[in-house]
Design a protein around this motif. Sequence first.
Motif, mmCIF file in Angstrom:
data_model
loop_
_atom_site.group_PDB
_atom_site.id
_atom_site.type_symbol
_atom_site.label_atom_id
_atom_site.label_comp_id
_atom_site.label_asym_id
_atom_site.label_seq_id
_atom_site.Cartn_x
_atom_site.Cartn_y
_atom_site.Cartn_z
ATOM 1 N N SER A 134 -7.568 -9.586 0.247
ATOM 2 C CA SER A 134 -6.607 -10.317 -0.572
ATOM 3 C C SER A 134 -6.044 -9.414 -1.657
ATOM 4 N N GLU A 135 -4.751 -9.594 -1.904
ATOM 5 C CA GLU A 135 -4.076 -8.806 -2.930
ATOM 6 C C GLU A 135 -4.417 -9.387 -4.292
ATOM 7 N N ILE A 136 -5.048 -8.583 -5.143
ATOM 8 C CA ILE A 136 -5.483 -9.086 -6.442
ATOM 9 C C ILE A 136 -4.569 -8.625 -7.564
ATOM 10 N N GLY A 178 6.220 1.201 -0.120
ATOM 11 C CA GLY A 178 7.111 0.054 -0.079
ATOM 12 C C GLY A 178 7.524 -0.402 -1.449
ATOM 13 N N ASP A 179 7.705 0.551 -2.381
ATOM 14 C CA ASP A 179 8.146 0.299 -3.758
ATOM 15 C C ASP A 179 7.085 -0.296 -4.658
ATOM 16 N N TYR A 180 5.853 -0.499 -4.146
ATOM 17 C CA TYR A 180 4.803 -1.116 -4.956
ATOM 18 C C TYR A 180 3.478 -0.386 -4.740
ATOM 19 N N VAL A 181 2.588 -0.534 -5.712
ATOM 20 C CA VAL A 181 1.189 -0.178 -5.528
ATOM 21 C C VAL A 181 0.399 -1.458 -5.709
ATOM 22 N N THR A 182 -0.541 -1.712 -4.791
ATOM 23 C CA THR A 182 -1.283 -2.963 -4.795
ATOM 24 C C THR A 182 -2.781 -2.688 -4.774
#
Length: 372
Positions: free
Chosen positions: A201-203, A189-193
């Motif tokens: 939780s996204e840090i 989705g265009d990102y690495v998280t």
Amino acid sequence: PDQSIVWKLALPETSGATPVVWENHIFLNVAQGDDLSLWAVSRGDGRVLWRHQLDNRNVDKRKGNMSSPSPVTDGHSVWVMTGTGVLTAFDYQGERLWKRDLQAEYGEFGINHGYSSSPLLHNGTLFVQVLHGFFTDDPSYVLAIDGASGKNIWRIERPTDAPKEAPDAYTTPALWQRENATTIVISGGDYVTGHDPATGSEIWRVGGLNPTRNPMQRIVASPVVQDDMLLVPSRVRPLLALAATRGVDQQPELRWSMDRGPDVPTPVVDGRYVYLLTDKGIVWCLDVASGDAVWGPERIATGIYSASPLVADGKLYATNEQGLTTVLKAGPNFEVLAENAVDEYTLASLAVAGKQIFLRTAEHLYCIAKSD
């Protein structure tokens, strides 16, 4: 196809799922007509020890089908996901422990080429991603599921502003561990998280995987971890190399990037070097730390490459869809050692255990090893 074959097992159809090996057990996600099933195979002689149906809604999607996700195991239980969203747990005797249907619970998968992400298993927890958007307005999400009970530990939505098909991802989550910290890495989705494994939780979040806002920038190749480096492919342009300069639970920094990365095959690392294989059989060897080209681009056997390369025993193995495996010398010098053909359609990546290689084609599972 007849040399160094310890045994071969006839298979009904093609699959992108990698064979998963634990001691004497090999697990296969198998499609046959409408049916999807898990096979447990004896590593010693290739006998099917047991098989159980997972779902009866298999369909073909482009070159793949609904058996694409690879199983995962801890030596006591085995978990397997289907492209239809059915996630099932078995013990080693083939008794079903639990079963869930994620599409029934959270809505249909809206992914163009069919769901094919494999679960990540860590400390008894399954991390499952559903990154989609081409055929749905439902949000993408990530699940942490207790391996013993099958119940959610957490579920988080993973938002993106990626356009059209770009929200779709066929990647598998990665585990990034350094200095007593652990992060679950999700790419697509265009990102690495990076996510806290305890809460989801996204840090941290890093963009740049779709600098031109290409509406078809779906991501297939999975992220790869090498110590404090995280390699994140996109759709060829770019491949990002991120460094955990302050720890894996802090925002990583861009160390280097490359605009001629892979599309479908996931890169492979051997500690010092990263090897990139393109769909057209172009191979690069780069220094992991700096991104400097050690050798490449070099062309190997012609054909389409969907399986990911493998490094084992000082060698680099690359298998094309025609079932030809090119064996190269791993390291700083480009050298082709052999070309081995079985002439059978091949999507699955090679697996290795001990001194044996397991090659899955549309027709067979091969156990390959030197005779004593």
